[in-house]
Enzyme design. Structure first.
Site, PDB file in Angstrom:
ATOM      1  N   GLY A 221       0.826  -1.198   0.000  1.00 12.71           N
ATOM      2  CA  GLY A 221       0.000   0.000   0.000  1.00 12.71           C
ATOM      3  C   GLY A 221       0.860   1.248   0.000  1.00 12.71           C
ATOM      4  N   CYS A 248       5.527  -5.361   1.805  1.00 12.61           N
ATOM      5  CA  CYS A 248       5.712  -3.922   1.620  1.00 12.61           C
ATOM      6  C   CYS A 248       5.120  -3.120   2.798  1.00 12.61           C
ATOM      7  CB  CYS A 248       5.132  -3.483   0.276  1.00 12.61           C
ATOM      8  SG  CYS A 248       5.730  -1.870  -0.281  1.00 12.61           S
ATOM      9  N   LEU A 249       4.029  -2.377   2.605  1.00 14.25           N
ATOM     10  CA  LEU A 249       3.433  -1.651   3.724  1.00 14.25           C
ATOM     11  C   LEU A 249       3.010  -2.623   4.815  1.00 14.25           C
ATOM     12  CD1 LEU A 249       2.435   1.008   4.975  1.00 14.25           C
ATOM     13  CD2 LEU A 249       0.265   0.666   3.777  1.00 14.25           C
ATOM     14  N   HIS A 333       8.379  -7.212  -3.404  1.00 14.36           N
ATOM     15  CA  HIS A 333       7.147  -7.750  -3.987  1.00 14.36           C
ATOM     16  C   HIS A 333       7.358  -9.136  -4.596  1.00 14.36           C
ATOM     17  CE1 HIS A 333       4.412  -4.254  -3.699  1.00 14.36           C
ATOM     18  NE2 HIS A 333       5.553  -3.591  -3.626  1.00 14.36           N
ATOM     19  N   GLU A 335       5.136 -11.187  -5.567  1.00 13.57           N
ATOM     20  CA  GLU A 335       4.075 -11.591  -6.510  1.00 13.57           C
ATOM     21  C   GLU A 335       4.499 -11.407  -7.963  1.00 13.57           C
ATOM     22  OE1 GLU A 335       3.624  -7.241  -6.103  1.00 13.57           O
ATOM     23  OE2 GLU A 335       3.942  -8.868  -4.677  1.00 13.57           O
TER      24      GLU A 335
END
Length: 364
Positions: A221, A248-249, A333, A335
């Site tokens: 985010g 991440c966030l 990340h 993904e």
């Protein structure tokens, strides 16, 4: 049509306008990826930011209907050296300019993006304005207004889903807290047949646990984790109740929930070529990153967290694991949207963690 990019320090870049015709204000950052501009412009983590692409030709393979990371891009604008007017790719169904026109997102081309990137690296991320197309401006007036402008701090609320929704599967049930989720995260969970329920960022922990999850995913985010203390509180209540995987966030919120602190990086990590070392295996992975804040490792003492990953470029923290509970997080990340895919295995690790936790509960 011409357009100006004006920075709060008074620097002015004159270029060619593309995309939306209106003006836009945001934090000017840079991304070093050579490809993946469609995933970048549709990544909710860029909410409130004007993204400078360091690769000189952007839009050369156009826009397709498959590679969006969100339905509505949250980026405030894009800065490129050259924008391709005639893309070539078998999946292409529109140009970058056409997408930006349709979404009202301003872009500027034809400027020296190397100079802009060096300026950001020297001074740090900086406020800027993309002027309206063909607008004559008084630079001193624009700079004065820009210096007085306070950028919004509600980015997570802007990009999170408004209500829960399911993405059904027959495997492990995962509640995915949406702080500005990239759809690639949901795709990877679906690929592993997870039964996913996506919930808003401010969903109470009791409501999350009422879904009976095998695990909870903390999404990526935008913005500063200190701007969403309610999210930190919820994550703290979930730790120990259910396996957790944060990205991440989500990684930063997890760290703060455990008592650690976070800080703003000078110009952030944004690109698809960041080397990260897995301290448990010694393996180095090339990762995709997009963040302006990091976990302060000097504040980890007494948190019951161990460092699992480290950035080779600057030594900042890239991964954590809890010493007592089944929970781990990474700053980058995995993904793989837009890539690379070195860290995709972390989703399998999450599945294994949920399976192991279920067995422990059965024999407890």
């Amino acid at each position: 049509m011409k357009r100006y990019l004006i920075l709060e320090d008074g620097t002015v870049f004159e270029g060619e306008a593309f995309g939306g015709k209106e003006a836009s204000v945001g934090e000017v950052v840079f991304n070093t990826s050579m490809t993946g501009y469609q995933e970048i412009l549709s990544d909710p983590s860029y909410c409130g930011q004007i993204v400078t692409m360091t690769y000189p030709l952007i839009g050369n393979y156009g826009i397709n209907s498959d590679d969006f990371e969100s339905i509505e891009p949250a980026v405030k604008g894009m800065v490129v050296r050259e924008v391709a007017d005639f893309p070539s790719n078998f999946r292409c169904n529109s140009t970058l300019n056409e997408l930006f026109e349709r979404k009202g997102i301003p872009g500027i081309a034809g400027i020296d993006t190397r100079k802009l990137t060096r300026l950001i690296r020297s001074k740090g991320s900086i406020k800027g304005v993309l002027t309206a197309a063909d607008e004559e401006v008084n630079v001193s007036d624009v700079v004065e207004k820009l210096q007085q402008t306070v950028l919004p701090h509600d980015q997570v609320a802007q990009v999170s889903t408004a209500r829960p929704y399911p993405s059904p599967g027959r495997g492990k049930r995962v509640v995915l807290i949406d702080y500005g989720m990239k759809h690639g995260i949901l795709r990877e969970l679906n690929n592993r047949d997870c039964d996913v329920i996506v919930v808003p960022y401010n969903t109470p922990s009791k409501e999350i646990m009422a879904w009976g999850p095998d695990g909870v995913m903390l999404s990526n985010g935008p913005g500063d984790p200190k701007d969403v203390p309610e999210c930190v509180e919820v994550v703290g209540e979930l730790i120990g109740q259910v396996p957790i995987f944060g990205i991440c966030l989500g990684h930063q919120l997890f760290a703060r929930a455990c008592g650690a602190d976070t800080f703003k990086l000078k110009f952030g990590h944004r690109g698809g070529n960041h080397p990260v070392k897995d301290l448990t295996t010694g393996k180095v992975e090339i990762t995709s990153q997009n963040h302006g804040y990091a976990v302060d490792e000097d504040t980890l003492q007494g948190t019951r967290l161990k460092v699992t990953h480290s950035a080779l470029n600057d030594g900042t923290n890239e991964g954590l694991a809890h010493l007592d509970y089944p929970a781990f997080t990474v700053q980058y990340h995995p993904e793989s949207s837009p890539g690379p895919e070195d860290s995709n295995y972390l989703f399998d690790r999450f599945i294994e963690l949920m399976s192991a936790n279920r067995k422990e509960q059965q024999y407890a």
